[in-house]
Design a protein around this motif. Structure first.
Motif, PDB file in Angstrom:
ATOM      1  N   ARG A 182       0.829  -1.215   0.000  1.00 33.19           N
ATOM      2  CA  ARG A 182       0.000   0.000   0.000  1.00 33.19           C
ATOM      3  C   ARG A 182       0.855   1.253   0.000  1.00 33.19           C
ATOM      4  N   PHE A 183       1.906   1.225   0.809  1.00 33.22           N
ATOM      5  CA  PHE A 183       2.739   2.419   0.932  1.00 33.22           C
ATOM      6  C   PHE A 183       3.975   2.380   0.020  1.00 33.22           C
ATOM      7  N   GLY A 184       3.967   1.453  -0.925  1.00 31.21           N
ATOM      8  CA  GLY A 184       4.931   1.516  -2.020  1.00 31.21           C
ATOM      9  C   GLY A 184       6.303   0.918  -1.776  1.00 31.21           C
ATOM     10  N   ARG A 185       6.496   0.229  -0.654  1.00 29.84           N
ATOM     11  CA  ARG A 185       7.822  -0.329  -0.395  1.00 29.84           C
ATOM     12  C   ARG A 185       8.087  -1.588  -1.213  1.00 29.84           C
ATOM     13  N   GLN A 186       7.030  -2.303  -1.532  1.00 28.98           N
ATOM     14  CA  GLN A 186       7.132  -3.494  -2.397  1.00 28.98           C
ATOM     15  C   GLN A 186       5.908  -3.470  -3.323  1.00 28.98           C
ATOM     16  N   ASP A 187       6.026  -4.185  -4.447  1.00 26.38           N
ATOM     17  CA  ASP A 187       4.888  -4.259  -5.362  1.00 26.38           C
ATOM     18  C   ASP A 187       4.048  -5.506  -5.132  1.00 26.38           C
ATOM     19  N   ALA A 188       4.648  -6.520  -4.545  1.00 29.69           N
ATOM     20  CA  ALA A 188       3.928  -7.767  -4.273  1.00 29.69           C
ATOM     21  C   ALA A 188       4.542  -8.416  -3.041  1.00 29.69           C
ATOM     22  N   MET A 189       3.724  -9.152  -2.316  1.00 26.09           N
ATOM     23  CA  MET A 189       4.208  -9.853  -1.118  1.00 26.09           C
ATOM     24  C   MET A 189       3.547 -11.230  -1.066  1.00 26.09           C
ATOM     25  N   ILE A 190       4.338 -12.234  -0.785  1.00 24.27           N
ATOM     26  CA  ILE A 190       3.796 -13.559  -0.492  1.00 24.27           C
ATOM     27  C   ILE A 190       3.692 -13.662   1.023  1.00 24.27           C
ATOM     28  N   CYS A 191       2.481 -13.867   1.507  1.00 23.69           N
ATOM     29  CA  CYS A 191       2.224 -13.724   2.941  1.00 23.69           C
ATOM     30  C   CYS A 191       1.556 -14.976   3.500  1.00 23.69           C
ATOM     31  N   GLY A 192       1.906 -15.313   4.719  1.00 27.37           N
ATOM     32  CA  GLY A 192       1.198 -16.438   5.336  1.00 27.37           C
ATOM     33  C   GLY A 192       1.890 -16.929   6.580  1.00 27.37           C
ATOM     34  N   GLY A 193       1.583 -18.171   6.905  1.00 28.98           N
ATOM     35  CA  GLY A 193       2.173 -18.774   8.095  1.00 28.98           C
ATOM     36  C   GLY A 193       1.987 -20.277   8.072  1.00 28.98           C
ATOM     37  N   ALA A 194       2.738 -20.944   8.924  1.00 25.98           N
ATOM     38  CA  ALA A 194       2.660 -22.405   8.989  1.00 25.98           C
ATOM     39  C   ALA A 194       3.000 -22.864  10.396  1.00 25.98           C
ATOM     40  N   ASP A 195       2.453 -23.962  10.781  1.00 30.25           N
ATOM     41  CA  ASP A 195       2.899 -24.655  11.980  1.00 30.25           C
ATOM     42  C   ASP A 195       2.743 -26.152  11.779  1.00 30.25           C
ATOM     43  N   GLU A 196       3.728 -26.889  12.298  1.00 28.13           N
ATOM     44  CA  GLU A 196       3.755 -28.341  12.092  1.00 28.13           C
ATOM     45  C   GLU A 196       3.084 -29.068  13.263  1.00 28.13           C
ATOM     46  N   TYR A 197       2.897 -30.359  13.096  1.00 24.79           N
ATOM     47  CA  TYR A 197       2.345 -31.202  14.160  1.00 24.79           C
ATOM     48  C   TYR A 197       3.260 -31.115  15.370  1.00 24.79           C
ATOM     49  N   ASP A 198       2.710 -30.714  16.501  1.00 24.38           N
ATOM     50  CA  ASP A 198       3.582 -30.438  17.643  1.00 24.38           C
ATOM     51  C   ASP A 198       2.836 -30.638  18.947  1.00 24.38           C
ATOM     52  N   THR A 199       3.299 -31.546  19.751  1.00 23.50           N
ATOM     53  CA  THR A 199       2.621 -31.799  21.021  1.00 23.50           C
ATOM     54  C   THR A 199       3.077 -30.852  22.131  1.00 23.50           C
ATOM     55  N   THR A 200       4.216 -30.175  21.951  1.00 22.75           N
ATOM     56  CA  THR A 200       4.626 -29.254  23.016  1.00 22.75           C
ATOM     57  C   THR A 200       3.626 -28.108  23.136  1.00 22.75           C
ATOM     58  N   THR A 201       3.097 -27.649  22.015  1.00 27.36           N
ATOM     59  CA  THR A 201       2.089 -26.592  22.069  1.00 27.36           C
ATOM     60  C   THR A 201       0.838 -27.090  22.789  1.00 27.36           C
ATOM     61  N   VAL A 202       0.465 -28.329  22.516  1.00 28.86           N
ATOM     62  CA  VAL A 202      -0.697 -28.903  23.211  1.00 28.86           C
ATOM     63  C   VAL A 202      -0.429 -28.936  24.713  1.00 28.86           C
ATOM     64  N   ALA A 203       0.789 -29.349  25.068  1.00 29.53           N
ATOM     65  CA  ALA A 203       1.127 -29.450  26.492  1.00 29.53           C
ATOM     66  C   ALA A 203       1.047 -28.092  27.180  1.00 29.53           C
ATOM     67  N   VAL A 204       1.494 -27.059  26.486  1.00 28.96           N
ATOM     68  CA  VAL A 204       1.448 -25.706  27.070  1.00 28.96           C
ATOM     69  C   VAL A 204       0.007 -25.312  27.379  1.00 28.96           C
ATOM     70  N   PHE A 205      -0.865 -25.440  26.387  1.00 31.99           N
ATOM     71  CA  PHE A 205      -2.262 -25.056  26.612  1.00 31.99           C
ATOM     72  C   PHE A 205      -2.948 -26.006  27.587  1.00 31.99           C
ATOM     73  N   ASP A 206      -2.554 -27.260  27.552  1.00 29.65           N
ATOM     74  CA  ASP A 206      -3.111 -28.254  28.471  1.00 29.65           C
ATOM     75  C   ASP A 206      -2.783 -27.861  29.916  1.00 29.65           C
ATOM     76  N   ASN A 207      -1.543 -27.464  30.142  1.00 36.34           N
ATOM     77  CA  ASN A 207      -1.138 -27.046  31.482  1.00 36.34           C
ATOM     78  C   ASN A 207      -1.835 -25.772  31.936  1.00 36.34           C
ATOM     79  N   LEU A 208      -2.238 -24.967  30.968  1.00 39.66           N
ATOM     80  CA  LEU A 208      -2.977 -23.740  31.300  1.00 39.66           C
ATOM     81  C   LEU A 208      -4.477 -24.015  31.456  1.00 39.66           C
TER      82      LEU A 208
END
Lengths: 411, 85
Positions: A182-208
Motif C-alpha cells: 500500500r505504501f509503495g515499499r514493495q509491489d507484491a508480497m507472499i504472505c502467510g504462516g505455517a505450523d507443524e504437528y507439535d505436542t509441546t504446544t498442546v502441552a502448554v495449553f493443556d497445562n494452562l
C-alpha cells in the motif's frame, strides 16, 4: 503513496483439506478435521487433551535436496503452499527476483520437531554428536525458517518479514504485507504462516487448562466455539499463503482477483500476556474499519478468532457487539472445523473466507448446538447460508496481547 | 585405509547423503554439483564418523578454506591422524 492491494492467489494445507475443492467440501458438509492425538513417544500420554487438528492430506513434497536440507516439517508446509501460490499466479523468476516482491511468513516457534532433536542431543549422555549441532539444525528450526526457506527455494530477493506472534503470526503477515504494498515499499508480497504437528504446544495449553478434554472419544465434536458446552481449544497444524499485489499491476497482467485487503487493525492490550481484553480487541476492530474507511454496517461476515475457550469467546463476543451494535455481521468460528492451527490460523481463515466469498456462502460454526447466553448477542451464522459476501472481517488474537483484524472486500 | 577405500566411502557418502552420484575427481564441487558450505560441514561430520575420531577446529577450517574437489578431499582425509586432532 497509497495503493490498493489485492489478493491474487491463495493456497492452504489444512486439517479439512489441501485443495480448494476439498476445503469447500468440508465446509459445505460440516466435516471436521479434528482427530485423536498421535502417540509422540514423549508427551502425548501425559496430555489430558487427546485431540488434534490433523492434516491428513497425502502431500507429495517434491523438493530437491538442496532445498530440503535446510527444512524442518514447518518449512515443508510453508514452501508447498507458496509453490502453489506462485504456480497459480504464474509468477516468473524475473518477478520473484526483482527485489520488488517480498515475503511475510512466520510460524509460532520454527520447527519444534527439529528443536526436540537438538535438545535430545544436548541431554544425551554421549557427547559424540555434540559438534554436529550447527548450521543445518539451526536453519531448520529457527523462528524465521519458513520465510527464508521460501526466499531460497524461489529466488526471492525482496523484503523479509517474519512475524512470530503465536496466533496472530500469519494475520500479521498479511497485514504487514498489505501495508508494504500500500505504501509503495514493495509491489507484491507472499504472505502467510505455517505450523507443524507439535505436542509441546498442546502441552502448554493443556497445562494452562485451556485445552478441550471432554471430547477425547469424539474428536469431531470439539472445539465448540460459542457453545455452552465448549471446554477449550484444540491445537492443530497447517499452512496458508496468499499473494498480495498492487491492484493496478494485477489488473494489467489480467490476474484473477480473489479479494482486496481494504483494512488492517493491529494493536496490543498493553497488559496481561494471556487473558484477552475487550478494550484491546474493540480498538483493533475499530482501527481496521477506520483504515478501510468502512462503517460497521458494511461488514457482512466475521471469521471470529473463537478458540472455544471459556472466556475468550465471551470477550470477543462483547467486543464485536460494542463495535457492530445490535445487528452484528454473521459470525462463524472456523476453528470449529480444524482446531487452532496456531501460526497459520490467520492465513487459513482468510483463505477459507475468500473461498466462501467466491462461492457465495457462509459456513456456520460447527458444534454450535446451544449458544452460550453470554455469546448470544451475536448473529451466529444459522447453518450453511447462501449469501453474496462483499466484505468480511478476519479476527485473530494472540498470547502476548496482540490483536489483529483484516478486512477484505470482494472486487 | 587405502586411498581407494577412502574414495569408495566418500563416494558412497556423496551418493547417499548429498544425492550427488559419481562426481568427477577434479570437478569443482560447488560449481558442478551445488555442494555448499552447509554440505561441507555435514561432510566433515561424516569424515569424523568414518575415521572414528573428532577433528580439531583448525583441521576443519583448513578443509573449509582449501577444498574444492574430490581429489582434494581424498588428500585431506589421508593427511588426518588422531594425533594431530
Amino acid at each position: 503513496m497509497d495503493r490498493r492491494v489485492v489478493i491474487t492467489a491463495a493456497s492452504a494445507i489444512s486439517p479439512i483439506g489441501h485443495t480448494r475443492d476439498e476445503i469447500l467440501h468440508s465446509l459445505q458438509n460440516g466435516i471436521s478435521g479434528v482427530k485423536p492425538l498421535r502417540d509422540d513417544g514423549l508427551l502425548s500420554d501425559r496430555i489430558h487433551s487427546q485431540v488434534f487438528g490433523t492434516v491428513s492430506a497425502d502431500i507429495d513434497f517434491d523438493f530437491e535436496r538442496k532445498y530440503r536440507k535446510t527444512m524442518g516439517p514447518v518449512a515443508f508446509y510453508a514452501c508447498q503452499v507458496v509453490k502453489e501460490v506462485i504456480a497459480q499466479a504464474g509468477l516468473s523468476p524475473e518477478v520473484l527476483g526483482s527485489g520488488r516482491l517480498g515475503v511475510a511468513f512466520g510460524s509460532t516457534h520454527g520447527s519444534p520437531t527439529v528443536q526436540r532433536g537438538i535438545y535430545e542431543t544436548f541431554f544425551s549422555k554421549s557427547q559424540k554428536r555434540f559438534a554436529s549441532i550447527g548450521a543445518v539444525d539451526y536453519l531448520k528450526s529457527m523462528v524465521h525458517t519458513t520465510a527464508v526457506n521460501i526466499t531460497k527455494m524461489f529466488g526471492i530477493t525482496g523484503r523479509v518479514i517474519s512475524s512470530s506472534t503465536a496466533c496472530t503470526t500469519s494475520s500479521q503477515s498479511i497485514g504487514f504485507g498489505y501495508e508494504m504494498i500500500r505504501f509503495g515499499r514493495q509491489d507484491a508480497m507472499i504472505c502467510g504462516g505455517a505450523d507443524e504437528y507439535d505436542t509441546t504446544t498442546v502441552a502448554v495449553f493443556d497445562n494452562l487448562l485451556a485445552c478441550s478434554t471432554a471430547f477425547n472419544a469424539t474428536p469431531s465434536k470439539t472445539p465448540r466455539p460459542f457453545d455452552a458446552e465448549r471446554d477449550g481449544l484444540v491445537v492443530g497444524e497447517g499452512a496458508g499463503a496468499v499473494l498480495l499485489e498492487d491492484y493496478d499491476s494485477a489488473r494489467r497482467r489480467g490476474a484473477d482477483i480473489l479479494g482486496e485487503v481494504v483494512g488492517f487493525g493491529c494493536n496490543n492490550n498493553g497488559g496481561d500476556l494471556i487473558f484477552p481484553n475487550v478494550d484491546g480487541i474493540t480498538a483493533t476492530l475499530r482501527i481496521a474499519l477506520e483504515d478501510a474507511r468502512l462503517n460497521p454496517g458494511d461488514v457482512d461476515f466475521i471469521s471470529a478468532h473463537a478458540t472455544a475457550t471459556k472466556m475468550g469467546d465471551v470477550i470477543e463476543s462483547q467486543a464485536i457487539r460494542k463495535v457492530f451494535g445490535e445487528r452484528t455481521p454473521m459470525v462463524s468460528g472456523l476453528k470449529s472445523y480444524m482446531g487452532h492451527t496456531m501460526g497459520s490460523c490467520g492465513a487459513i481463515e482468510t483463505i477459507l473466507s475468500l473461498y466462501m466469498m467466491a462461492e457465495g456462502f457462509v459456513a456456520p460454526t460447527l458444534n454450535l448446538d446451544a449458544v452460550d447466553p453470554r455469546c448470544a448477542m451475536l448473529r451466529h451464522t444459522p447453518g450453511l447460508t447462501d449469501y453474496p459476501l462483499k466484505v468480511v472481517g478476519v479476527q485473530n488474537f494472540a498470547f502476548g496481547g496482540v490483536n489483529t483484524c483484516l478486512l477484505i472486500r470482494k472486487v | 585405509m587405502t586411498r581407494n577405500d577412502i574414495q569408495e566411502r566418500i563416494l558412497t557418502i556423496f551418493d547417499e547423503e548429498f544425492e550427488i552420484a559419481n562426481p568427477g575427481l577434479d570437478d569443482d564441487l560447488r560449481e558442478a554439483h551445488g555442494f555448499d558450505s552447509i554440505d561441507a560441514i555435514e561432510l566433515l561430520r561424516e569424515i569424523e564418523d568414518m575415521l572414528g575420531f573428532e577433528l580439531s577446529q583448525e583441521q576443519k577450517k583448513r578443509a573449509m578454506d582449501n577444498i574444492r574437489t574430490l581429489n582434494q578431499i581424498l588428500d585431506y582425509v589421508e593427511s588426518l591422524t588422531p594425533e594431530t586432532a
